[in-house]
Every structure is written in structure tokens, then in C-alpha cells.
Write a protein that holds these residues in place. Structure first.
Motif, PDB file in Angstrom:
ATOM      1  N   ILE A  57      -9.264  10.107   1.955  1.00  0.00           N
ATOM      2  CA  ILE A  57      -8.777   9.819   0.766  1.00  0.00           C
ATOM      3  C   ILE A  57      -9.721  10.551  -0.254  1.00  0.00           C
ATOM      4  N   MET A  73       0.952  -1.425  -0.031  1.00  0.00           N
ATOM      5  CA  MET A  73       0.160  -0.022  -0.053  1.00  0.00           C
ATOM      6  C   MET A  73       0.952   1.284   0.072  1.00  0.00           C
ATOM      7  N   LEU A  84      -1.507   8.811   7.983  1.00  0.00           N
ATOM      8  CA  LEU A  84      -1.729   9.893   7.117  1.00  0.00           C
ATOM      9  C   LEU A  84      -1.393  11.209   8.030  1.00  0.00           C
ATOM     10  N   VAL A 127     -10.160   2.961   7.935  1.00  0.00           N
ATOM     11  CA  VAL A 127      -9.386   4.009   8.183  1.00  0.00           C
ATOM     12  C   VAL A 127      -9.806   4.487   9.638  1.00  0.00           C
ATOM     13  N   LYS A 141      -3.837  13.202  -2.249  1.00  0.00           N
ATOM     14  CA  LYS A 141      -4.897  12.365  -1.642  1.00  0.00           C
ATOM     15  C   LYS A 141      -5.270  10.957  -2.358  1.00  0.00           C
ATOM     16  N   PHE A 189       0.354   6.012  -0.184  1.00  0.00           N
ATOM     17  CA  PHE A 189      -0.412   7.059  -0.180  1.00  0.00           C
ATOM     18  C   PHE A 189       0.359   8.236  -0.711  1.00  0.00           C
ATOM     19  N   ASP A 190      -0.184   9.098  -1.260  1.00  0.00           N
ATOM     20  CA  ASP A 190       0.382  10.380  -1.777  1.00  0.00           C
ATOM     21  C   ASP A 190      -0.557  11.352  -1.038  1.00  0.00           C
ATOM     22  N   PRO A 191       0.269  12.002   0.058  1.00  0.00           N
ATOM     23  CA  PRO A 191      -0.264  13.057   0.833  1.00  0.00           C
ATOM     24  C   PRO A 191      -0.816  14.399   0.120  1.00  0.00           C
ATOM     25  N   LEU A 241      -4.972   6.713  -2.763  1.00  0.00           N
ATOM     26  CA  LEU A 241      -4.595   5.712  -2.293  1.00  0.00           C
ATOM     27  C   LEU A 241      -4.176   4.509  -3.296  1.00  0.00           C
ATOM     28  N   VAL A 272      -4.429   4.419   8.052  1.00  0.00           N
ATOM     29  CA  VAL A 272      -5.143   3.538   6.996  1.00  0.00           C
ATOM     30  C   VAL A 272      -4.681   2.127   7.226  1.00  0.00           C
TER      31      VAL A 272
END
Length: 1144
Positions: free
Chosen positions: A433, A61, A348, A373, A68, A63-65, A70, A364
């Protein structure tokens, strides 16, 4: 547009009997009548659209902060991307290797995936359908860990040998800079440190790289000096490492359940050792070892204590405890139990910069079968309500139906009653997300998907506009009593586990009537109501549906069979059954007992679908009832018809009575050439064709309790001696357990049967001996299919017999031996009042046609080729007032007006698993015939509407999807789409109108496809966008003193350090570069469409504007600096202009 003249085709037929010829002269269409077919091959194109559901077998997994978004990778090489509700995307690596790690290029619209086959791939996410830009395949080393620093183009790759290689992600080339394991560890170390399990750079110093080896050694590597600054040794193996944002401390998680905190400049021993779940001994000794802590994350906050989140580490004495996520905040420790094992988790945070306070707000958690989440900002850590359709597999899916272009008011009605079923206690915050944008397609018709599940539940899904959202959930098990003990459970159930599983269902969108058949030989009729009601007693109708082959000519005197259309007596429709108190221990054969016990107490029914009638098949002479193979319902007639391997039954659900209960062989008239006479005195209970049972999927195995003695040469227990009965009952229970946990358990066995059926040579009486009826009178015919099961129904208004001119309500009955028979219905005249008082007449009318293979679907067309839909009753609320009922009730006429001779020409469309036929009505003369397949067989066939016309859509076991025109049966589409490797696909594949179809591609995912060219052309516009232009947050302020004394984050010129000029070239044999299809050319081809072009233009303009803005700011700063310099220079010139040199 081609014309097809029916009369010319009829003239070419030679093998027509005298009676058929007579009927053809009276009922065939006139020569001037012709059918214009508008559908052509150009209207069809097959492609996948979207995939819904939880990623099957997740493994990684990311995540692009900023964006947003996933990303979830799986063990099968699938990549699923999630944004806001309704924004989903599915990609697949061609190799199918497991994804071991994912890394976003934060806010760059790109993603790096590392696979178990030692390859890394760069995905372009700036297009509607992501594509691979570059790939790099390592040849000599195995990849174990990857790390891509924020705003860096250099990717660190750790290997199993302990080495670290560096890749330029822009061009996917290896740098000559390599960190060798023997240089990283101490020279005095004699053993190999093991694979690299962690890589990260110091948040405050990009030139310092922290490397974790599996053995427990951690090394802080100086990239510029190419040497190890510090080495940290611990006895236990390392699983993960996490930095404090100030770069002065880091935390390691170990295999003994401990967490060690290290000061960067104190490598001798850990600053702190804790065992979060270990029991602390009183004598001060070391805590007992716990399970490994698989991952730890260390996140700081400005206003309070830091968060430490970890998975694993539980004590070994917690046997059977579910997986847990531990959140440590200050002095408090919260242990959050999960329903499934944890695969990975991510915290996150508000900022993407690792050298700033992280400010975590959510966690997450990726589980094996769920995505959770957790809200870190509220007391008790509640979870967010998940907006994705990830609960398809909440209970295994056993059947599926797809309805396109439904009435507009249906989805709001289902949503209104389903919204009351939502759980409480969710976080009040928005789903975190939230990236991406919805598609801009023009497809706006309502679509509904219905899934039946193993626990007896039924879910209604809104599938409009390529999205999926659950609307309403119905639990059919509430109708029955639940067995409390093993003794009670073993009494009459024919399925030990999942006795409420849904076998098949029938739904009328216009009347909202729902009819469900379960594996325990039960049928439930539901009505839709918006009001809550309490039912004092559930209406129950019990049916003995058992046909003896030897008793065809002499029906059973007990009265269970009702071969005529006369109204049945109460004894026939509702036989009295007393619960057996000692039957579980006695050896007496069970009789007149249902498999499930209907609830006797009052039933409170919430708004939504409410029980109208429960129909149960009974045990007969010690044999369990066979499972229901076909089901149909008509709301205008108020009838339900169902069948199995024994025969069929017609039930009036308005009057709650049984109208017809007849064996399949009794539907034949004595003079018919298709009538089957029983030749063998042995009573085999094997149903006809385990592979051709279309209602249960054409793959229903013999072990699924349809036949107690299937495949067994022993006689039936009805005629055997008492000492054989216990063995028989044990055999029933044993074969029932084979159905057991999920419907998917028998998929592997049946796939072997299907593959072997394709390899059979035509050396028997028929080429498809497993589908056709055995006519041999020899003893060997006992081992063949000896019972003809009912496989399909179709309510219609047509001509019951060849000589009939008026239309009347009928039921077409299709069997597994390819016979299509007609049953006429006689509804009482005089409106609804008489309908509830007078009985409905039912009379078999003999055979209409004979096909090769088992009948799958039937439909009726008018003389112009238009589909004649079955009549229906408009929906009304059964619990509303009488006035409201009268306003909404619009029942179609029960007895349609008679037609003039030769005017009302009709076509009966009949499709089996081998061929399709079109028969002219009322002459019952074959007009068109098409052999669909010889080497395989059709799994699913539906008559669907497409581009304003009708066609037959077929899915074959060999993976071909085909469409045939109507009525001429011209092949329009034949694509080898999906070879049948999993019987789950055979069970769930279904077509819908307007060129849509779907199937369950894994136990947790639904794949939607389209065979419409228009949908394929507009797909790019309909798909959602993953990447949206977002400004990257500003970097944290260094502060005055940090800038003055150099205490802030130190940058590193990686280009100078890792570039070819300094580091040299890497060995060519180490890895192979593979250009991907997702370059600019591939992107332009894939992202076609007006919306895609506009989106790319907008992105380009935004990027250009951003660059111009930065350039303008730099120009202004340079001008300001120049003005300042000029001013200072002028001041100094004025100050020292008139002074001598010795005065300076």
C-alpha cells in the motif's frame, strides 16, 4: 503589547498580613520593573491536525489498485485512508452511521461510501482534506450491497427488498432503470428471495449482471433485454460470489461452509461442491456442515494454479479456535490463524481489469483490532511488516505524555535501541500500500509521545511532522516475578488483573532519566544506556507510607515516619520483609509486605532503559498501600519525590535512601492558618476527592483500590476485632477487581459522576465541596473528604521562606485541597564525590499559597516572565568508561550563588482545577488571580511555551480549551472543543510546547490537535496528499482470433441504457439528493495554501497533457487511415481505368 506593572498590583492588595507585607518590601520587584507580554489572542486558533492508530470498530474496506490507497470504514461513520508510511487521513460522516461498504472510483480520486442509514456519499480525494461532493438518501428501501464496475460511472445498489437501483455517480441522480426482484426470480417462486447480497457484472460481458439473493438464488440478468438469462438455485444461503476472469464460471460461498462452482451456461446444478474444512465421511455421504464461509475470492494466474481465498468455514467442533483465513492454491490448502475476528479481506492483484489474469500478490486482512497483509508470493505466506502506528492499543493505554522540541539526538538514540526489538520473519518485499505523497510543511522540530499501558509496557513514539512511528518499547514487568498460581497471586496484590499497569510517568529529555509509577504502588527509576548489562540484583527500596490522622501530633514510634530532614536510619529506609508463607490462609493482618515481588535472579538488560532503583510501598497493619497520585524527578539533584493520599516521600536514587517520609498534614507548620486539625476520631481511609486526583485523572473512582474502606462507615481493621478482618480482606479483593481488565472499565461510571457534579447546587459549606477541604467538626464531616492527597510536584530553585534572600533547591508540593507547600533541599557541597557520600537535607518550609480546588500544575518565572526550567544533568552512558563519563557529565551547580537583596524577583505560577494564581517570590504575595471555571473543573493544565513566550493551557471537563497569559493570567483562548463524554479523554489529554496537544479519542486512536495559529495556517502544506496522477494500465490485448470471431470482452453503452432519454426519470420519493460541501468551491476553500495550489495546477496540467496526447494520437491515426484509404482508392482507379463495363 501591554505592560503589566507588578508594584501597582501589589499596592492594590489590601488583605495582606504583616509578615507578608514585610516580605513584599524586601523581595518584591522594583517599580521600574515591568513584564512585557508578547502573546495575544491572535496567536491562537484551535483545530484538529491528524489522527493516528487503528480505526476503532472497523466495518468495511476498499482498495484502489492503481493509486495504491486503502480505505477503512467504521461502525461510527469514520473513514480512514492509508497510503505509504506516513500518509494517513481521517474523515467523518456527520450522521455517525455505520459504514457498510466502500467503493473506489479507481484512479479517479473519488470514493463512494454506503452507510447503514441508507445513504450513499461521494468523497473527493483530490484534496488534502477529503470532502463529500454528493449524497443520496434512500427513503423507502434499505441498502444492502453496492457495485461499481471499473471505468464506469453507473453504480448498482441492491436493497433489502431485493431490488436493484442504478445511480449516476457524476451527478448522483437515480436512473429510471430498475431491476425488480419479482422479475429477476422465477414467476413460480412463492417466497421472497431476501435481500441482495451480491452484484457483479460478467468480466467478459458488461451487459450481463450477476445478482445474488440471500436465500441461495443467483440470477444472471441481461441488461439490454431486461430479463433473466439463467437462474441458479441452491439450498443454502449465499454470503458472497466470485467470478473466474474468463466469465465462464463463478463460485458461491454458503452458510453451511460449502463452496459451489457454477458454469454460466449450466444452471441446473453446480459443477463442483466442496467443503474446505469439512470432514469427508468414508461412506460417501455429505460432509458435516461447517460454519458459514463469509467471503470467497477467486483469482487466476498465468503461470500456475488459481488462488481461492476465503474466511470462515471452520468445523463446528473447533471450539475456541481463533479466526482463520484459508488460502487454497492448487492442491495445497493453508489455514492462517488470526489474533482477532476477521471483518473483511481483499486480494491485491496486478491489474484492475476483471477480464484479465489477476496475478494476486497479497491479501489485506482487516481484523477487529489489527490490519494484516499477507504475501502470496513467498512460501509459507509471511506477513508484511506494517509501517503504520496501529499498535497503540496492543495493551490499553493508561497514561500519555507529549514532548515537543526535544533534543535532536534523542530520536536517533531511541530508534537505534528500538530497532533491535523488531520481530523477524517478515516478508522481504516492500509494503504494497504505497500511494500518496508526504506533506511539504516546514515544521521540523522533534516531537516524542510516550504512552503507558495496562501490561506495564511503555512505548516511545516519534511524532515529528504530523507522523507517528514507534521508536522503542520498554517492559517494566520484567523487574518483577510473575505469579504462577492463584494462591500466590492472591497473597498481597491489590489489583487482580493488570498489576503492572502504568499510573503516571516522569521523563527528563535532557538527561534521559525515566521514572514510572504503577498501580501496585511501585516506582521504578530508569537510566538510558546504549550498552547491554546484566544486573546481579535489582536495587530495592521499601517504604511505609501510611499516615494516621489522629497521630498528627504524635508520630508513630515505630519510626516509619521521618518528619525531619535528618538522614534516615537503615531501619527506616529498608525495612526487612520476609515473604509470608501462610498469610494467604491465615486471618492475620498483612504488614510490611509489598504488592509485587521484585525479581531475585539476575536481570539481563538490553540497550535502552535499564533499571536503576525500584521503590515499593508496603502494606501497613493490614491495609494495602494507596496508589501513587503524583510523581516528579530531578536528574541534577538525583531525587525522586512521589505522593498519594497518605503523604509524600523523597528518595535519593543515587544513594538509594529514603530522605523524607511524611504525612501531608505534617507539612503544615503549627502556626499556619491553613493547617488542618483532625476532628473525627474515626479513621476513614477514603482519599481526598476521587474526582480531583490529577495524576490518576480527575476521575479516579473510589473502586480503584486507593482506599480499602472508601464509602464504608465501618472502622479501620487496625482497630477492629479479628472476626471483622476476613470481611475486610474480601472487601479489598472485591473492590480491587473493579479495576480489573482495563483502566477504561470505570469510564462510564465516572462520566455520570462528572455530569452530576455539574448539576450540584451550592447548598453546602463550599460551592465545590468535592474539591475543597472539610473544616466542619460535626459528625457529618466523616462522610466528606478526610484525607488530603498530594496531587503535584515541581522541582525548582527559589526562596524557601519569605525572609530568605539566597536561592536554593526546593520542591513545591500541591495537594488536592488547594494548598501549595514548600520543601527545601540542602545538597552537599563539594561536587559529585561528596554528593554520593553525604546525605541530602530535606526540611518542610510551610505553606506558600492556598487555591480553590486541587492543585494541578506549578512553575516558576523570572522577573521578565521567562520560564525557569528545573536544573538537569546532561545525559551520559552509565555503562561507559570513566573517561567518557567525565566528558559527557555536566552537572549543574548544586548550590546556586546567593542573590542580592531585592534583585532576583520570581513568580510562582500555580494552577488548580478551579483557578490560577501568580505569587511573587520571596514575598509569597498574590500578584494575579483568575477563576478559570465555576460550573466545571479543569482536567489538565500545563505551563507551555508558545511563540517565544509562556502561557497556561487548560482543558476543562465541560470541553473548553483555554489559555491564559503569564504572568497576568489574561484569557487568550476559550473554545468549546470537546464535551467530556469519555473518561479516556480525561486520562490521556496532555498539552505540549509550541501549541500542540493530544488525547486518546478511542481505545485504539490518538487525536492530535493544535492551538497555534501558525500551525493552523500551515496545516494544508503539512498534510499528506492522497491522490497522485498515475496513468491507468493498458487494457488486456484481445488477440487476433478473439477480435476476429468476437470472443473478447463485450462492452456496454450504459449511458444509452441507463440515461434519462431511454430509462426515464426515477421516482422522486425514492431517494433525496443532498449536495455536499466538497464541490469545487468547497475544495478551493479547503485546499488552500501554496502547495495545494501547485498540486492542483500540476494535476490539471497532467490531465490536460494527457488529453492533448490522446487527441494527437487520434489525429495521427485518422491521418494514417485517410492516407491508406486514398492509396487504395487510387490503386482501384488505376486498375479499372481502361476496362470496359463488360470486362469488369
Amino acid at each position: 503589547m501591554k505592560k503589566f506593572n507588578i508594584r501597582k498590583v501589589l499596592d492594590g492588595l489590601t488583605a495582606v498580613s504583616s509578615s507578608s507585607s514585610t516580605a513584599a518590601q524586601t523581595g518584591a520587584c522594583k517599580e521600574s520593573d515591568a513584564v512585557l507580554e508578547s502573546l495575544q489572542s491572535e496567536h491562537f486558533q484551535l483545530c484538529k491536525t491528524v489522527r493516528h492508530g487503528f480505526p476503532h470498530q472497523p466495518s468495511a474496506m476498499a482498495f484502489d489498485p492503481v493509486q495504491k490507497i486503502l480505505a477503512v470504514g467504521t461502525l461510527t461513520g469514520a473513514l480512514r485512508l492509508f497510503g505509504r508510511a506516513g500518509v494517513e487521513c481521517y474523515c467523518q460522516h456527520e450522521s455517525g452511521a455505520a459504514i457498510i461498504q466502500l467503493q473506489f472510483l479507481i484512479n479517479e480520486g473519488a470514493l463512494v461510501s454506503a452507510l447503514a442509514d441508507d445513504s450513499i456519499h461521494l468523497w473527493n480525494l483530490r484534496q488534502k482534506i477529503p470532502a463529500i461532493l454528493h449524497s443520496l438518501k434512500f427513503n423507502r428501501e434499505r441498502i444492502t450491497y453496492c457495485h461499481l464496475p471499473f471505468q464506469s460511472k453507473w453504480l448498482y445498489i441492491g436493497t433489502e427488498r431485493g431490488n436493484i437501483h442504478i445511480v449516476n455517480v457524476e451527478c448522483f441522480t437515480l436512473s429510471g432503470y430498475v431491476i425488480m426482484w419479482n422479475k429477476a426470480i422465477e414467476l413460480s417462486t412463492k417466497t421472497h428471495p431476501g435481500p441482495v447480497v451480491h452484484i457483479s457484472d460478467n468480466p467478459m460481458d458488461e451487459g450481463k449482471l450477476l445478482i445474488g439473493f440471500e436465500c441461495g438464488v443467483v440470477v444472471l440478468w441481461d441488461l439490454k433485454c431486461k430479463k433473466a438469462d439463467y437462474r441458479y438455485n441452491y439450498d443454502e444461503a449465499i454470503h458472497s460470489v466470485a467470478w473466474h476472469h474468463e466469465g465462464k464460471q463463478f463460485v458461491c460461498s454458503h452458510s453451511d461452509g460449502t463452496l459451489t462452482t457454477w458454469n454460466v451456461r449450466a444452471p441446473a446444478k453446480p459443477a463442483q461442491i466442496i467443503t474446505p474444512h469439512g470432514k469427508q465421511p468414508k461412506d460417501g455421504k455429505k460432509p458435516e456442515p461447517c460454519k458459514p464461509i463469509l467471503k470467497v475470492e477467486y483469482k487466476t494466474t498465468r503461470a500456475g494454479d488459481p488462488f481461492m481465498v476465503l474466511s470462515g468455514g471452520l468445523s463446528y467442533d473447533t471450539v475456541g479456535r481463533r479466526a482463520c483465513l484459508t488460502v487454497m492454491h492448487g492442491k495445497s490448502t493453508a489455514v492462517l490463524e488470526m489474533d482477532f475476528p476477521i471483518v473483511d479481506f481483499l486480494t491485491l492483484c496486478e491489474t484492475p481489469y476483471p477480464n484479465d489474469f489477476q496475478e494476486p500478490y497479497a491479501v489485506v486482512v482487516l481484523l477487529e483490532r489489527d490490519l494484516v497483509v499477507i504475501d502470496l508470493g513467498q512460501i509459507g505466506y509471511p506477513i508484511f511488516e506494517n509501517p503504520y502506528p496501529l499498535t497503540i492499543h496492543e495493551s490499553p493505554v493508561t497514561c500519555c505524555e507529549y514532548f515537543a522540541d526535544c533534543p535532536d539526538e534523542l530520536i536517533p538514540a531511541l530508534y537505534s535501541v528500538g530497532s533491535r526489538q523488531k520481530r523477524q520473519g517478515y516478508s522481504k518485499k516492500e509494503w504494497p500500500i504505497s500511494g500518496g505523497n508526504w506533506g511539504q510543511g516546514t515544521q521540523s522540530y522533534p516531537e516524542i509521545i510516550i504512552t503507558g499501558h495496562a501490561d506495564g509496557s511503555i512505548k516511545f513514539w516519534d511524532a515529528s511532522a504530523l507522523m507517528l512511528q514507534v521508536l522503542y518499547k520498554l517492559k517494566t514487568a520484567k523487574v518483577f516475578e510473575r505469579a504462577r498460581g492463584k494462591e500466590e497471586k492472591a497473597n498481597t496484590e491489590i489489583v487482580d488483573e493488570d498489576p503492572f499497569a502504568i499510573q503516571t510517568l516522569c521523563w527528563c529529555p535532557e538527561s534521559r532519566m525515566l521514572c514510572v509509577a504503577g498501580v501496585s504502588a511501585h516506582v521504578i527509576v530508569y537510566r538510558f544506556s546504549k550498552q547491554e548489562v546484566t544486573t546481579a540484583e535489582v536495587q530495592l527500596l521499601e517504604v511505609r507510607l501510611q499516615c494516621e490522622l489522629n497521630d498528627v501530633d504524635s508520630p508513630d514510634p515505630g519510626g516509619e515516619q521521618t518528619p525531619t530532614a535528618s538522614p534516615p536510619s537503615p531501619q527506616e529506609t529498608e525495612p526487612a520483609t520476609q515473604p509470608s508463607t501462610g498469610s494467604s490462609s491465615s486471618e492475620a493482618a498483612r504488614d510490611n509486605m509489598a504488592c509485587l515481588q521484585v525479581r531475585s535472579s539476575a536481570l539481563k538488560q538490553s540497550p535502552g532503559y535499564q533499571v536503576e532503583l525500584v521503590i515499593q510501598l508496603l502494606w501497613v497493619s493490614g491495609e494495602p498501600p494507596q496508589q501513587i497520585t503524583s510523581l516528579a524527578m530531578n536528574s541534577s539533584y538525583g531525587l525522586v519525590v512521589f505522593g498519594n493520599g497518605n503523604g509524600l516521600a523523597v528518595v535519593d536514587y543515587l544513594q538509594k535512601t529514603l530522605l523524607l517520609n511524611m504525612g501531608t498534614s505534617e507539612l503544615y507548620s503549627p502556626s499556619e492558618p491553613y493547617q488542618r486539625q483532625p476532628h473525627s476520631p474515626r479513621k476513614t481511609r477514603q482519599p481526598s476527592g476521587a474526582l480531583c486526583d490529577p495524576a490518576d485523572g480527575p476521575n479516579a473512582p473510589e473502586e480503584r483500590c486507593k482506599s480499602p474502606t472508601s464509602g464504608s462507615p465501618s472502622p479501620s481493621p487496625c482497630n477492629s476485632e479479628d472476626e471483622h478482618k476476613p470481611k475486610f480482606l474480601e472487601k479489598v479483593k472485591y473492590k480491587s477487581r473493579r479495576f480489573s481488565k482495563t483502566v477504561a472499565n470505570d469510564f462510564a461510571r465516572m462520566s455520570r459522576k462528572i455530569s452530576s457534579s455539574n448539576e450540584q447546587k451550592p447548598n453546602t459549606d463550599s460551592k465545590d465541596n468535592c474539591f475543597s477541604r472539610s473544616r466542619s467538626s460535626s459528625v457529618s464531616s466523616i462522610d466528606r473528604e478526610s484525607r488530603e492527597a498530594v496531587s503535584s510536584f515541581c522541582f525548582c530553585e527559589t526562596f524557601p521562606r519569605k525572609s530568605d534572600s539566597p536561592l536554593s533547591p526546593c520542591v513545591l508540593v500541591g495537594t488536592t485541597q488547594g494548598t501549595v507547600m514548600m520543601v527545601a533541599l540542602s545538597l552537599p557541597p563539594g561536587g559529585e564525590d561528596q554528593r554520593l557520600l553525604q546525605p541530602v537535607g530535606v526540611s518542610p518550609c510551610g505553606t506558600v499559597a492556598k487555591l480553590k480546588g486541587g492543585v494541578l500544575t506549578m512553575a516558576l518565572l523570572d522577573a521578565t516572565g521567562a520560564l525557569l526550567p528545573a536544573s538537569y544533568e546532561s545525559w551520559y552512558d552509565p555503562n561507559a568508561s570513566d573517561e567518557e563519563k567525565e566528558k559527557s557529565k555536566r552537572r549543574r551547580p548544586a548550590s546556586p550563588p546567593s542573590s542580592q537583596d531585592g534583585q532576583d524577583c520570581q513568580f510562582a505560577v500555580l494552577c488548580s482545577d478551579k483557578q490560577a494564581k501568580v505569587v511573587a517570590m520571596p514575598s509569597q504575595t498574590r500578584v494575579y488571580k483568575h477563576n478559570i471555571t465555576e460550573s466545571s473543573f479543569v482536567l489538565r493544565a500545563d505551563v507551555v511555551q508558545m511563540a517565544g513566550a509562556n502561557c497556561i493551557a487548560c482543558f476543562c471537563a465541560n470541553g473548553h480549551i483555554m489559555t491564559l497569559s503569564l504572568p497576568s493570567l489574561r484569557p487568550l483562548l476559550d473554545v468549546n472543543y470537546l464535551p467530556l463524554t469519555d473518561m479516556r479523554i480525561a486520562r490521556t489529554f496532555c498539552f505540549s510546547n509550541l501549541g500542540q496537544a493530544l488525547y486518546l479519542t478511542s481505545p485504539t486512536e490518538v487525536q492530535r490537535i493544535t492551538y497555534s495559529l501558525d500551525t493552523c495556517d500551515n496545516l494544508q502544506e503539512m498534510l499528506s496528499e492522497l491522490f497522485t496522477p498515475v496513468e491507468t494500465p493498458e487494457a488486456p490485448n484481445r488477440g487476433f482470433f478473439k477480435g476476429l470471431f468476437g470472443g473478447g470482452a463485450q462492452s456496454l453503452d450504459r449511458e444509452d441504457l441507463f440515461g434519462e432519454t431511454t430509462a426515464g426519470k426515477a421516482s422522486r420519493s425514492l431517494a433525496q439528493h443532498i449536495p455536499g460541501p466538497g464541490g469545487m468551491e468547497g475544495m478551493k476553500g479547503a485546499a488552500s495554501g501554496v502547495v495545494g495550489d501547485l498540486a492542483r495546477a500540476r494535476i490539471a496540467l497532467d490531465e490536460r497533457g494527457q488529453k492533448l496526447g490522446e487527441l494527437e494520437e487520434r489525429t495521427a491515426a485518422m491521418m494514417s487511415s485517410a492516407d491508406s484509404f486514398s492509396k487504395h482508392a487510387h490503386d482501384m482507379m488505376v486498375k479499372y481505368k481502361d476496362k470496359k463495363w463488360y470486362q469488369l
